[in-house]
Write a protein that holds these residues in place. Structure first.
Motif, PDB file in Angstrom:
ATOM      1  N   HIS A  78      -3.369 -51.961 -15.982  1.00 37.85           N
ATOM      2  CA  HIS A  78      -2.806 -51.342 -17.181  1.00 37.85           C
ATOM      3  C   HIS A  78      -3.861 -50.532 -17.928  1.00 37.85           C
ATOM      4  N   LYS A  79      -3.412 -49.501 -18.585  1.00 36.18           N
ATOM      5  CA  LYS A  79      -4.305 -48.637 -19.356  1.00 36.18           C
ATOM      6  C   LYS A  79      -5.027 -49.448 -20.432  1.00 36.18           C
ATOM      7  N   GLY A  80      -6.367 -49.310 -20.479  1.00 42.29           N
ATOM      8  CA  GLY A  80      -7.162 -49.941 -21.508  1.00 42.29           C
ATOM      9  C   GLY A  80      -7.583 -51.366 -21.236  1.00 42.29           C
ATOM     10  N   GLU A  81      -7.204 -51.944 -20.094  1.00 43.27           N
ATOM     11  CA  GLU A  81      -7.592 -53.323 -19.827  1.00 43.27           C
ATOM     12  C   GLU A  81      -8.822 -53.396 -18.924  1.00 43.27           C
ATOM     13  N   VAL A  82      -9.483 -54.557 -18.974  1.00 40.61           N
ATOM     14  CA  VAL A  82     -10.526 -54.876 -18.007  1.00 40.61           C
ATOM     15  C   VAL A  82      -9.879 -55.767 -16.955  1.00 40.61           C
ATOM     16  N   PHE A  83      -9.678 -55.207 -15.774  1.00 39.15           N
ATOM     17  CA  PHE A  83      -9.027 -55.912 -14.673  1.00 39.15           C
ATOM     18  C   PHE A  83     -10.122 -56.352 -13.711  1.00 39.15           C
ATOM     19  N   VAL A  84     -10.291 -57.661 -13.567  1.00 37.80           N
ATOM     20  CA  VAL A  84     -11.354 -58.206 -12.725  1.00 37.80           C
ATOM     21  C   VAL A  84     -10.776 -58.660 -11.390  1.00 37.80           C
ATOM     22  N   LEU A 236     -18.950 -51.525 -24.942  1.00 37.73           N
ATOM     23  CA  LEU A 236     -18.393 -50.220 -24.602  1.00 37.73           C
ATOM     24  C   LEU A 236     -16.874 -50.275 -24.535  1.00 37.73           C
ATOM     25  N   HIS A 237     -16.352 -51.354 -23.989  1.00 40.94           N
ATOM     26  CA  HIS A 237     -14.894 -51.463 -23.910  1.00 40.94           C
ATOM     27  C   HIS A 237     -14.284 -51.591 -25.295  1.00 40.94           C
ATOM     28  N   ARG A 238     -14.936 -52.354 -26.153  1.00 39.27           N
ATOM     29  CA  ARG A 238     -14.442 -52.516 -27.527  1.00 39.27           C
ATOM     30  C   ARG A 238     -14.456 -51.184 -28.276  1.00 39.27           C
ATOM     31  N   GLU A 239     -15.497 -50.377 -28.061  1.00 44.36           N
ATOM     32  CA  GLU A 239     -15.630 -49.104 -28.771  1.00 44.36           C
ATOM     33  C   GLU A 239     -14.718 -48.016 -28.208  1.00 44.36           C
ATOM     34  N   GLU A 240     -14.534 -48.003 -26.875  1.00 38.40           N
ATOM     35  CA  GLU A 240     -13.835 -46.887 -26.239  1.00 38.40           C
ATOM     36  C   GLU A 240     -12.448 -47.248 -25.710  1.00 38.40           C
ATOM     37  N   GLY A 241     -12.217 -48.519 -25.411  1.00 38.39           N
ATOM     38  CA  GLY A 241     -10.933 -48.916 -24.853  1.00 38.39           C
ATOM     39  C   GLY A 241     -10.670 -48.334 -23.480  1.00 38.39           C
ATOM     40  N   ARG A 242     -11.738 -48.018 -22.753  1.00 35.44           N
ATOM     41  CA  ARG A 242     -11.586 -47.388 -21.440  1.00 35.44           C
ATOM     42  C   ARG A 242     -11.118 -48.413 -20.405  1.00 35.44           C
ATOM     43  N   THR A 243     -10.246 -47.999 -19.506  1.00 36.43           N
ATOM     44  CA  THR A 243      -9.780 -48.865 -18.426  1.00 36.43           C
ATOM     45  C   THR A 243     -10.929 -49.167 -17.475  1.00 36.43           C
ATOM     46  N   MET A 244     -11.077 -50.436 -17.118  1.00 36.70           N
ATOM     47  CA  MET A 244     -12.156 -50.849 -16.224  1.00 36.70           C
ATOM     48  C   MET A 244     -11.607 -51.774 -15.143  1.00 36.70           C
ATOM     49  N   VAL A 245     -12.075 -51.560 -13.922  1.00 36.15           N
ATOM     50  CA  VAL A 245     -11.815 -52.488 -12.815  1.00 36.15           C
ATOM     51  C   VAL A 245     -13.173 -53.038 -12.402  1.00 36.15           C
ATOM     52  N   PHE A 246     -13.325 -54.342 -12.464  1.00 37.43           N
ATOM     53  CA  PHE A 246     -14.635 -54.966 -12.309  1.00 37.43           C
ATOM     54  C   PHE A 246     -14.598 -55.967 -11.164  1.00 37.43           C
ATOM     55  N   ILE A 247     -15.487 -55.789 -10.184  1.00 37.81           N
ATOM     56  CA  ILE A 247     -15.568 -56.683  -9.037  1.00 37.81           C
ATOM     57  C   ILE A 247     -16.727 -57.651  -9.236  1.00 37.81           C
ATOM     58  N   THR A 248     -16.474 -58.938  -8.987  1.00 31.79           N
ATOM     59  CA  THR A 248     -17.544 -59.925  -9.101  1.00 31.79           C
ATOM     60  C   THR A 248     -17.221 -61.140  -8.246  1.00 31.79           C
ATOM     61  N   HIS A 249     -18.263 -61.868  -7.845  1.00 31.46           N
ATOM     62  CA  HIS A 249     -18.072 -63.163  -7.185  1.00 31.46           C
ATOM     63  C   HIS A 249     -18.368 -64.302  -8.153  1.00 31.46           C
ATOM     64  N   ASP A 250     -18.722 -63.950  -9.388  1.00 37.12           N
ATOM     65  CA  ASP A 250     -19.165 -64.923 -10.380  1.00 37.12           C
ATOM     66  C   ASP A 250     -18.028 -65.256 -11.339  1.00 37.12           C
ATOM     67  N   LEU A 251     -17.595 -66.518 -11.312  1.00 35.22           N
ATOM     68  CA  LEU A 251     -16.446 -66.919 -12.126  1.00 35.22           C
ATOM     69  C   LEU A 251     -16.732 -66.777 -13.613  1.00 35.22           C
ATOM     70  N   SER A 252     -17.909 -67.181 -14.072  1.00 34.44           N
ATOM     71  CA  SER A 252     -18.212 -67.093 -15.505  1.00 34.44           C
ATOM     72  C   SER A 252     -18.185 -65.638 -15.960  1.00 34.44           C
ATOM     73  N   GLU A 253     -18.669 -64.716 -15.120  1.00 36.36           N
ATOM     74  CA  GLU A 253     -18.634 -63.297 -15.455  1.00 36.36           C
ATOM     75  C   GLU A 253     -17.190 -62.810 -15.528  1.00 36.36           C
ATOM     76  N   ALA A 254     -16.364 -63.233 -14.581  1.00 34.50           N
ATOM     77  CA  ALA A 254     -14.956 -62.838 -14.579  1.00 34.50           C
ATOM     78  C   ALA A 254     -14.242 -63.324 -15.830  1.00 34.50           C
ATOM     79  N   LEU A 255     -14.483 -64.576 -16.196  1.00 37.13           N
ATOM     80  CA  LEU A 255     -13.823 -65.144 -17.372  1.00 37.13           C
ATOM     81  C   LEU A 255     -14.297 -64.476 -18.646  1.00 37.13           C
ATOM     82  N   ARG A 256     -15.537 -64.072 -18.669  1.00 39.61           N
ATOM     83  CA  ARG A 256     -16.119 -63.463 -19.874  1.00 39.61           C
ATOM     84  C   ARG A 256     -15.609 -62.040 -20.083  1.00 39.61           C
TER      85      ARG A 256
END
Length: 375
Positions: A78-84, A236-256
């Motif tokens: 979705h537009k403006g979300e951080v999708f991990v 940056l996401h808080r200031e710009e609201g830019r859509t982000m898709v973030f890849i990680t193997h780290d659960l704490s990073e994903a949850l954060r």
């Protein structure tokens, strides 16, 4: 993965979206349906071969000589979300994200960006997509060692054909944005790992993309620098609201970082949901084991813990928003000496006290609570 009677992938906690907006009217940037990426001989036959539907990775390789890195995956960003997208090594997460811009060519399935068919794009349209619409930030920074910080940041603008003074002005602006002011004339070899990653982030931001795609960008950094970079992404996401898709193997990073998380295993999405849904209502034993050691009070909210208000309780005690973390609610309840109200729009949704808060922290749910569903 379970399938419906019609054969469509069924993803726990996922909604079924529609074209450029989903059922709730939210704007969709990426729409992915039944996407496969198969490596091996006659790979294009695998998605349609019903005889391989129930095979695991090893069985598929033994029978066909193929590896399904991405297997019948469906989701929307979705537009403006951080999708991990999260998973262990070999789960298919990096292959999946590279398929979004066809850095890796999908084997089959539907892939749209802003309602436009990405799989039907010609080379010129793909170049435009990668240069201007979806910028990638990699684990390995890929900086040009002979160029200064500002010239590295300006590189994408140079490729776009922007004039020298304009691109340097834009690059300097991005250098400031990522906290590297004063380092414009340094070269990559004079920077720490975290500083180099900030240059890579600034370079991606400089082209003003609609979507930022992060492929495990911080995994090579030490823990303190990694946390700083996570804070930078959040800021940056808080200031710009830019859509982000973030890849990680780290659960704490994903949850954060994640507004929603797609947890992958063997090329499939085993659960898609908010951090609270994944930690509070694991879809299966694999997800349950994955989140077992997560401090639940730092992820779950009072909406999951509250109970109905009894006579007189709806007007007494401190008020908490429904998205208040359990950890904060425990402190509030301790200060109040009894209980707190969960209030939204002036309406009391329920009550939290020590008993219900600690009960939720200690419990690993099989699914959502009935009173939570009703709320």
């Amino acid at each position: 993965m379970a399938t419906t009677a019609a054969g469509a992938s069924e993803i726990p906690n996922a909604r079924t979206p529609e074209s450029a907006s989903d059922a709730d009217g939210r704007e969709v940037v990426f729409s992915v349906r039944h996407l496969w990426k198969v490596f091996g001989p006659k790979a294009e036959r695998i998605p349609e071969d019903t005889s391989v539907a129930g095979l695991n990775v090893q069985e598929l390789r033994d029978k066909t000589g193929c590896v399904a890195a991405v297997r019948d995956v469906s989701f929307d960003v979705h537009k403006g979300e951080v999708f991990v997208v999260m998973g262990l090594s070999g789960s298919g997460k990096s292959t999946l994200v590279r398929c979004l811009t066809r850095l890796i060519e999908p084997t089959s399935g539907d892939l749209e960006m802003d309602g436009e068919d990405v799989r039907a794009m010609d080379r010129a349209a793909l170049r435009e997509l990668r240069r201007r619409r979806a910028a990638m930030v990699f684990q390995h920074f890929g900086l040009l060692p002979h160029r200064t910080v500002v010239d590295n940041v300006a590189y994408g603008l140079e490729i776009q054909g922007m004039g020298k003074s304009a691109r340097r002005e834009k690059a300097n602006e991005m250098v400031d944005k990522v906290g590297l002011a004063g380092m414009e004339k340094r070269r990559p070899g004079q920077l720490s790992g975290g500083q180099q990653q900030r240059v890579g982030l600034a370079r991606a931001l400089a082209v003003d993309p609609e979507v930022l795609l992060f492929d495990e960008p911080f995994s090579a950094l030490d823990p303190l620098i990694r946390r700083d970079m996570q804070e930078e992404v959040i800021r940056l996401h808080r200031e710009e609201g830019r859509t982000m898709v973030f890849i990680t193997h780290d659960l704490s990073e994903a949850l954060r970082l994640g507004d929603r998380i797609a947890l992958m295993r063997d090329g499939e999405i085993v659960q898609l949901g908010t951090p609270e849904e994944i930690v509070g209502s694991p879809a299966d034993d694999y997800v349950r084991d994955f989140v077992r050691d997560v401090p639940r009070e730092q992820v779950l909210t009072v909406r999951r813990a509250m109970r109905p208000a009894e006579d007189g309780e709806a007007d007494q005690g401190p008020a908490l928003a429904p998205d208040t973390l359990i950890s904060d609610a425990i402190e509030a309840v301790a200060r109040s000496g009894g209980a707190a109200r969960v209030v939204d729009g002036g309406r009391c949704l329920g009550i939290v006290d020590h008993a219900c808060l600690l009960n939720v922290v200690a419990r690993v749910d099989e699914g959502p609570r009935q009173d939570e569903v009703a709320a």
